[in-house]
Motif scaffolding. Sequence first.
Motif, PDB file in Angstrom:
ATOM      1  N   ILE A 178     -32.555  66.335  68.878  1.00 24.78           N
ATOM      2  CA  ILE A 178     -31.895  67.212  69.566  1.00 24.78           C
ATOM      3  C   ILE A 178     -30.661  68.192  68.664  1.00 24.78           C
ATOM      4  N   GLU A 179     -31.009  69.429  69.274  1.00 31.03           N
ATOM      5  CA  GLU A 179     -29.813  70.280  68.779  1.00 31.03           C
ATOM      6  C   GLU A 179     -29.442  71.043  69.909  1.00 31.03           C
ATOM      7  N   GLY A 180     -28.249  70.872  70.370  1.00 37.25           N
ATOM      8  CA  GLY A 180     -27.637  71.365  71.574  1.00 37.25           C
ATOM      9  C   GLY A 180     -28.803  70.890  73.077  1.00 37.25           C
ATOM     10  N   ARG A 181     -29.023  71.745  73.774  1.00 36.17           N
ATOM     11  CA  ARG A 181     -30.072  71.729  74.692  1.00 36.17           C
ATOM     12  C   ARG A 181     -31.484  71.729  74.173  1.00 36.17           C
ATOM     13  N   ASN A 182     -31.775  72.048  73.024  1.00 35.22           N
ATOM     14  CA  ASN A 182     -32.904  72.241  72.513  1.00 35.22           C
ATOM     15  C   ASN A 182     -33.712  70.938  71.664  1.00 35.22           C
ATOM     16  N   ILE A 183     -34.812  70.394  72.268  1.00 32.65           N
ATOM     17  CA  ILE A 183     -35.455  69.536  71.997  1.00 32.65           C
ATOM     18  C   ILE A 183     -36.792  69.997  71.141  1.00 32.65           C
ATOM     19  N   THR A 184     -36.963  69.419  69.953  1.00 31.47           N
ATOM     20  CA  THR A 184     -38.045  69.496  69.306  1.00 31.47           C
ATOM     21  C   THR A 184     -38.999  68.323  69.123  1.00 31.47           C
ATOM     22  N   VAL A 185     -40.134  68.470  69.393  1.00 28.78           N
ATOM     23  CA  VAL A 185     -41.101  67.348  69.383  1.00 28.78           C
ATOM     24  C   VAL A 185     -41.574  67.468  67.791  1.00 28.78           C
ATOM     25  N   LEU A 186     -41.294  66.608  66.971  1.00 25.00           N
ATOM     26  CA  LEU A 186     -41.680  66.757  65.463  1.00 25.00           C
ATOM     27  C   LEU A 186     -43.079  66.224  65.111  1.00 25.00           C
TER      28      LEU A 186
END
Length: 389
Positions: free
Chosen positions: A380-388
């Motif tokens: 989670i970075e701010g409202r940006n979600i990365t699927v790793l």
Amino acid sequence: MLRERLQYLVNRYFNGTCTEDEQKELARWIDSARNDDTLKELLEEAWSGYKPDVAMPGEMSERILSAVFEEERPKTRPLHRLQRWWPAAAAAVVLLLAGAAYLFRGAGEGNPVAEQPRYRNEVPAGGNKAVLTLGDGTVITLDSAANGILAQQGNVQVVKTAKGQLSYQGNGAFGNANALNTMRTPRGGEYRLTLPDGTRVWLNAASSITFPVAFADHERAVKISGEVYFEVAPNKARPFRVTTGNTTVEVLGTHFNINAYEGEAAIKTTLLEGAVKVNTAYERTVLEPGQQARVTGSGKMSVADDVDLDEVMAWKNGYFQFNDADMPSVMRQLENWYDITVTYEGGWVPDRSFGGGMQRSLPLSKVLKILEENNVKFKIEGRNITVLK
């Protein structure tokens, strides 16, 4: 439906027929109940309504349960005799009454999911948010507007109720259809609306409905986008018509849900009660309760009979419900409800499926940690979600 779902899970767990996904789902409800009196009450009712398939004779199960209930229940509360699965039942009761918090181990994982620095902030759950645009162009932000009369349109008053819902009230429900009003929910918002004819409407996140203040004499016509649930006020003289994309749904009085989000493979109309006609330029069909019509972008229609109504209506009842859902469909729901953007590291989309349910009131980090039980990781970075990867 939430009550029935909890009863189902408790019965399944106590009778030893609960799947792993259902056990995880029950654990999440129990965890959530710690600070939720309503949910705690429902769990208590589910326990009270437990009916084992086979009673276990003897006093061992009652001795265990007596110890469990010793401080939590009135001394006069009757104990249920459990079947041969009493060890699991006793453990479940401990959780039900104590509200113990725990996470099940993920497949192939040796340890429970722990706090990770990948979660750099918290994203709250969505809530009651919507914007109303009147026929004259006036824009009203409903979540910040005060309760009471918001506008007067002819003989109809536009009222925000004490429960944070919008209601059109007055004696001008029918006549010459006038200028159109539009309600829109943003991502991270939902709202309820009562139309001039008494029809009740629930809008999911990132959805809209356009309707007249006074319906025409011969029909009641609205247009929608996104996902909307209707409980249509009966009126045989004036059919109720909902148009979205290449699909029109016609009813006289019934309960149904339409999922017409962009990016989905089909527009899905699911009937819960009554009957509806689903029309396209090429096909038409009449649905029975429990059926779902699916219309693709090309206008091709199919009808499914094996629909999980709990899954379809979960959003309206305040929770997510997944039934063998793939990663993209799960993340699309989270994008709409939490107003986030999801990307996949290196463009790689994990081949995972998800089952079970959780409350929509949970903050995003808790939801992602629950999903991580299925061997997938997020950042989670701010409202940006990365699927790793």
